[in-house]
Scaffold this active site. Structure first.
Site, PDB file in Angstrom:
ATOM      1  N   GLY A 252       0.748  -1.254   0.000  1.00  0.00           N
ATOM      2  CA  GLY A 252       0.000   0.000   0.000  1.00  0.00           C
ATOM      3  C   GLY A 252       0.771   1.292   0.000  1.00  0.00           C
ATOM      4  O   GLY A 252       0.188   2.352  -0.284  1.00  0.00           O
ATOM      5  N   GLU A 294       3.864  -6.740   1.847  1.00  0.00           N
ATOM      6  CA  GLU A 294       3.713  -7.028   0.416  1.00  0.00           C
ATOM      7  C   GLU A 294       3.700  -5.757  -0.424  1.00  0.00           C
ATOM      8  O   GLU A 294       2.685  -5.444  -1.053  1.00  0.00           O
ATOM      9  CB  GLU A 294       2.380  -7.750   0.167  1.00  0.00           C
ATOM     10  CG  GLU A 294       2.182  -9.028   0.905  1.00  0.00           C
ATOM     11  CD  GLU A 294       0.744  -9.526   0.849  1.00  0.00           C
ATOM     12  OE1 GLU A 294       0.555 -10.740   0.884  1.00  0.00           O
ATOM     13  OE2 GLU A 294      -0.189  -8.693   0.769  1.00  0.00           O
ATOM     14  N   PRO A 295       4.781  -5.008  -0.459  1.00  0.00           N
ATOM     15  CA  PRO A 295       4.762  -3.787  -1.270  1.00  0.00           C
ATOM     16  C   PRO A 295       4.828  -4.102  -2.766  1.00  0.00           C
ATOM     17  O   PRO A 295       5.561  -4.999  -3.179  1.00  0.00           O
ATOM     18  CB  PRO A 295       6.033  -3.052  -0.818  1.00  0.00           C
ATOM     19  CG  PRO A 295       6.944  -4.118  -0.309  1.00  0.00           C
ATOM     20  CD  PRO A 295       6.075  -5.241   0.198  1.00  0.00           C
ATOM     21  N   GLY A 296       4.042  -3.413  -3.550  1.00  0.00           N
ATOM     22  CA  GLY A 296       4.075  -3.582  -4.999  1.00  0.00           C
ATOM     23  C   GLY A 296       4.449  -2.268  -5.649  1.00  0.00           C
ATOM     24  O   GLY A 296       5.578  -2.049  -6.094  1.00  0.00           O
ATOM     25  N   ARG A 297       3.493  -1.338  -5.631  1.00  0.00           N
ATOM     26  CA  ARG A 297       3.669  -0.049  -6.298  1.00  0.00           C
ATOM     27  C   ARG A 297       4.959   0.673  -5.865  1.00  0.00           C
ATOM     28  O   ARG A 297       5.689   1.198  -6.704  1.00  0.00           O
ATOM     29  CB  ARG A 297       2.464   0.837  -5.973  1.00  0.00           C
ATOM     30  CG  ARG A 297       2.428   2.134  -6.751  1.00  0.00           C
ATOM     31  CD  ARG A 297       1.372   3.106  -6.184  1.00  0.00           C
ATOM     32  NE  ARG A 297       0.100   2.499  -5.907  1.00  0.00           N
ATOM     33  CZ  ARG A 297      -0.950   2.478  -6.738  1.00  0.00           C
ATOM     34  NH1 ARG A 297      -0.869   3.091  -7.897  1.00  0.00           N
ATOM     35  NH2 ARG A 297      -2.072   1.892  -6.392  1.00  0.00           N
ATOM     36  N   TYR A 338      -9.087   5.353 -13.005  1.00  0.00           N
ATOM     37  CA  TYR A 338      -9.048   5.997 -11.675  1.00  0.00           C
ATOM     38  C   TYR A 338      -8.856   7.508 -11.740  1.00  0.00           C
ATOM     39  O   TYR A 338      -8.509   8.118 -10.724  1.00  0.00           O
ATOM     40  CB  TYR A 338      -7.889   5.449 -10.827  1.00  0.00           C
ATOM     41  CG  TYR A 338      -7.674   3.969 -10.840  1.00  0.00           C
ATOM     42  CD1 TYR A 338      -8.633   3.092 -10.354  1.00  0.00           C
ATOM     43  CD2 TYR A 338      -6.476   3.439 -11.307  1.00  0.00           C
ATOM     44  CE1 TYR A 338      -8.406   1.729 -10.346  1.00  0.00           C
ATOM     45  CE2 TYR A 338      -6.241   2.072 -11.291  1.00  0.00           C
ATOM     46  CZ  TYR A 338      -7.218   1.223 -10.814  1.00  0.00           C
ATOM     47  OH  TYR A 338      -6.981  -0.128 -10.801  1.00  0.00           O
ATOM     48  N   CYS A 365     -10.269   4.458 -29.755  1.00  0.00           N
ATOM     49  CA  CYS A 365     -11.547   5.001 -30.194  1.00  0.00           C
ATOM     50  C   CYS A 365     -12.445   5.231 -29.000  1.00  0.00           C
ATOM     51  O   CYS A 365     -13.441   4.515 -28.799  1.00  0.00           O
ATOM     52  CB  CYS A 365     -12.203   4.031 -31.157  1.00  0.00           C
ATOM     53  SG  CYS A 365     -11.116   3.659 -32.526  1.00  0.00           S
ATOM     54  N   GLU A 366     -12.089   6.156 -28.177  1.00  0.00           N
ATOM     55  CA  GLU A 366     -12.857   6.417 -26.979  1.00  0.00           C
ATOM     56  C   GLU A 366     -12.482   7.804 -26.457  1.00  0.00           C
ATOM     57  O   GLU A 366     -11.290   8.084 -26.260  1.00  0.00           O
ATOM     58  CB  GLU A 366     -12.502   5.340 -25.938  1.00  0.00           C
ATOM     59  CG  GLU A 366     -13.456   5.306 -24.821  1.00  0.00           C
ATOM     60  CD  GLU A 366     -13.492   3.938 -24.122  1.00  0.00           C
ATOM     61  OE1 GLU A 366     -13.445   2.893 -24.801  1.00  0.00           O
ATOM     62  OE2 GLU A 366     -13.574   3.952 -22.900  1.00  0.00           O
ATOM     63  N   TYR A 394       1.239  -1.211 -12.178  1.00  0.00           N
ATOM     64  CA  TYR A 394      -0.145  -1.306 -12.682  1.00  0.00           C
ATOM     65  C   TYR A 394      -0.326  -0.615 -14.040  1.00  0.00           C
ATOM     66  O   TYR A 394      -1.427  -0.192 -14.379  1.00  0.00           O
ATOM     67  CB  TYR A 394      -1.136  -0.748 -11.644  1.00  0.00           C
ATOM     68  CG  TYR A 394      -0.987  -1.415 -10.290  1.00  0.00           C
ATOM     69  CD1 TYR A 394      -1.382  -2.737 -10.118  1.00  0.00           C
ATOM     70  CD2 TYR A 394      -0.420  -0.754  -9.210  1.00  0.00           C
ATOM     71  CE1 TYR A 394      -1.212  -3.371  -8.887  1.00  0.00           C
ATOM     72  CE2 TYR A 394      -0.253  -1.374  -7.978  1.00  0.00           C
ATOM     73  CZ  TYR A 394      -0.656  -2.682  -7.829  1.00  0.00           C
ATOM     74  OH  TYR A 394      -0.488  -3.306  -6.612  1.00  0.00           O
TER      75      TYR A 394
HETATM   76  N1  LLP Z   1      -1.246  -7.198  -1.067  1.00  0.00           N
HETATM   77  C1  LLP Z   1      -2.517  -7.357  -1.459  1.00  0.00           C
HETATM   78  C2  LLP Z   1      -3.334  -8.380  -0.825  1.00  0.00           C
HETATM   79  C3  LLP Z   1      -3.043  -6.537  -2.453  1.00  0.00           C
HETATM   80  O1  LLP Z   1      -4.303  -6.692  -2.829  1.00  0.00           O
HETATM   81  C4  LLP Z   1      -2.227  -5.545  -3.059  1.00  0.00           C
HETATM   82  C5  LLP Z   1      -2.736  -4.677  -4.112  1.00  0.00           C
HETATM   83  C6  LLP Z   1      -0.894  -5.423  -2.623  1.00  0.00           C
HETATM   84  C7  LLP Z   1      -0.443  -6.260  -1.619  1.00  0.00           C
HETATM   85  C8  LLP Z   1       0.064  -4.416  -3.206  1.00  0.00           C
HETATM   86  O2  LLP Z   1      -0.338  -3.115  -2.951  1.00  0.00           O
HETATM   87  P1  LLP Z   1       0.600  -1.878  -3.380  1.00  0.00           P
HETATM   88  O3  LLP Z   1       1.840  -1.927  -2.499  1.00  0.00           O
HETATM   89  O4  LLP Z   1       0.958  -2.041  -4.803  1.00  0.00           O
HETATM   90  O5  LLP Z   1      -0.229  -0.692  -3.129  1.00  0.00           O
HETATM   91  N2  LLP Z   1      -4.679  -1.323  -9.954  1.00  0.00           N
HETATM   92  C9  LLP Z   1      -4.636  -0.344  -8.887  1.00  0.00           C
HETATM   93  C10 LLP Z   1      -4.008  -0.896  -7.642  1.00  0.00           C
HETATM   94  C11 LLP Z   1      -4.699  -2.120  -7.108  1.00  0.00           C
HETATM   95  C12 LLP Z   1      -4.020  -2.704  -5.912  1.00  0.00           C
HETATM   96  C13 LLP Z   1      -4.529  -4.074  -5.646  1.00  0.00           C
HETATM   97  N3  LLP Z   1      -3.934  -4.731  -4.549  1.00  0.00           N
HETATM   98  C14 LLP Z   1      -3.905   0.910  -9.381  1.00  0.00           C
HETATM   99  O6  LLP Z   1      -3.486   0.932 -10.533  1.00  0.00           O
HETATM  100  O7  LLP Z   1      -3.772   1.883  -8.656  1.00  0.00           O
END
Ligand code: LLP
Length: 441
Positions: A252, A294-297, A338, A365-366, A394
């Site tokens: 997050g 669990e960092p992603g972004r 978003y 086309c949108e 993402y």
């Molecule tokens: N763990 C779980 C269970 C999750 O559902 C997610 C993201 C993460 C970790 C990673 O979260 P992050 O660190 O990336 O914030 N498509 C959207 C974001 C959806 C996030 C879904 N879950 C966007 O483009 O903003």
């Protein structure tokens, strides 16, 4: 201490002697000429700087397991980088499991998330050697127990709960509030635990999992999340005489898309989490063996940019000026999904004065296919290279073939070298799953 997620640009960004933007020692105009556009460019140093910051920030806490949330961006090369950096992977589909496995990733260091894992997905996860599953609902408990039984295994699980914490982010990327499709409501955990104790003999409950949302700028929500989890673990101990020893705090942490965004440092988050663990483990008399994050972004977002070639433009009489890029919502759905905002630069004239208010449109086309709305930029001419920053998370992972537009290529840059990590899709690949039934011949 400041971390790379607090800047808009990858850490290696420079303006070179030709006056062009350079990332990872590679001139963006040269990358565009070599690989074509649209092109995703990922800076390895920025990824590494974020993984190192996470490791350093949590170093006083040896029980922490860092799992990269692969949904943000996943390719086999990214799996290799995460393995090298000592990160595990948070996977959420059979496709992600397949990618990790085929990259040679140690599947013991992966975790399976998601709100609708099928029996087949769960069997596949077990066959691939996954050892931890976050169970989201009653249906999954039943299906996982059945899958584990069929493989003669006992599988470790975390129960995903809905912690009831609202954070200030876009509604679609909020997940931890009570009316959510994810996880068990706290009023349902007792029933789940009773079922595990009485019926699901192939399941070993080790802990709790929560994820409060994405693109979060507040520290307090993590503090509160830790409290909710510890309090629930204590309640479960008192009620069921079960000692849970693991928690997963989800991901997050936010990143900086535009100057308006003020994300916090990884060190701040780590301090908040470690402080909360210290406080609540005493208060609730709970001690843990393992904490997952669990960092992603925040790991991959700032490292990635997209470059496009400028094409047509249109000045609406008394209205907006549109300049069209050679990609759009098929390579980046976030603005249309978003209302996400991005910082844009022109890679071949980054120092030119911003003289025009323009809207960068996609080629689809949108009408809603807009990449950046009403931003000040230098005058853009056809073939200028438009650079959208912070598209690493993402972006590619939510790309599509809308309008049968080919998916772009992605390159990894480092120290003046660029390597393809995803080839540009071909027309043949675009049609390879199409089938014409005999009766149409
Ligand atoms: N763990 C779980 C269970 C999750 O559902 C997610 C993201 C993460 C970790 C990673 O979260 P992050 O660190 O990336 O914030 N498509 C959207 C974001 C959806 C996030 C879904 N879950 C966007 O483009 O903003």
């Amino acid at each position: 201490m400041k971390t790379a997620n607090q800047d808009i640009r990858p850490i290696t960004t420079k303006i070179n002697e030709k006056g062009n933007i350079e990332i990872g020692g590679c001139d963006l105009t040269e990358l565009a000429a070599k690989y074509g556009t649209p092109l995703y460019v990922f800076d390895e140093e920025t990824i590494k700087s974020m993984t190192s910051s996470y490791k350093d920030a949590f170093k006083q806490y040896p029980n922490i397991s860092m799992m990269f949330a692969a949904k943000a961006f996943m390719t086999k090369a990214i799996c290799r980088i995460m393995a090298r950096e000592g990160f595990g992977l948070d996977l959420c589909s059979a496709g992600e499991i397949y990618t990790a496995k085929s990259s040679g990733f140690d599947m013991k260091k992966t975790l399976f998330n998601g709100n609708n894992k099928s029996y087949e997905d769960l069997v596949y996860a077990l066959e691939c050697g996954m050892e931890t599953i976050s169970v989201d609902n009653f249906y999954e408990l039943e299906e996982l127990n059945r899958a584990a039984k069929s493989k003669n295994k006992t599988i470790k699980i975390l129960l995903r709960i809905t912690p009831g914490i609202e954070c200030h982010t876009h509604e679609y990327i909020q997940t931890g509030h009570l009316d959510s499709k994810f996880g068990f409501d706290l009023t349902q955990t007792d029933e789940a635990i009773q079922l595990i104790k009485s019926t699901y003999k192939n399941i070993n409950l080790a802990g709790l999992h929560a994820h409060i949302g994405s693109q979060i700028f507040e520290k307090q929500v993590y503090y509160d999340e830790v409290e909710v989890l510890f309090k629930e673990i204590k309640r479960i101990k008192d009620r069921h005489n079960i000692e849970l020893t693991e928690i997963n705090l989800g991901g997050g942490l936010g990143i900086k898309y535009t100057e308006k965004d003020k994300p916090i440092s990884v060190y701040d988050i780590a301090d908040t989490i470690t402080k909360a663990i210290e406080v609540y483990s005493k208060e609730y008399n709970v001690s843990l063996n393992k904490i997952y994050i669990e960092p992603g972004r925040s790991i991959i977002g700032t490292a990635g940019i997209t470059i496009y070639k400028a094409g047509s433009s249109k000045q609406v009489p008394k209205g907006r000026k549109y300049v069209a890029a050679d990609g759009g919502m098929s390579d980046n759905a976030r603005p249309s999904l978003y209302q996400a905002e991005y910082t844009v630069e022109i890679a071949n004239k980054p120092k030119a004065e911003n003289t025009e208010k323009v809207t960068i449109a996609g080629k689809h086309c949108e009408s809603g296919d807009i990449l950046a709305k009403d931003i000040m930029l230098p005058k853009i001419e056809p073939n200028d290279i438009i650079c959208l920053h912070t598209t690493g998370a993402y972006g590619y992972s939510m790309s599509s073939n809308y309008n049968r537009v080919l998916k772009p290529a992605a390159v990894l840059v480092n120290n003046g070298k660029s390597d393809i990590i995803i080839n540009r899709q071909t027309f043949e690949q675009l049609c390879e799953s199409d089938n014409i039934p005999d009766r149409l011949n």
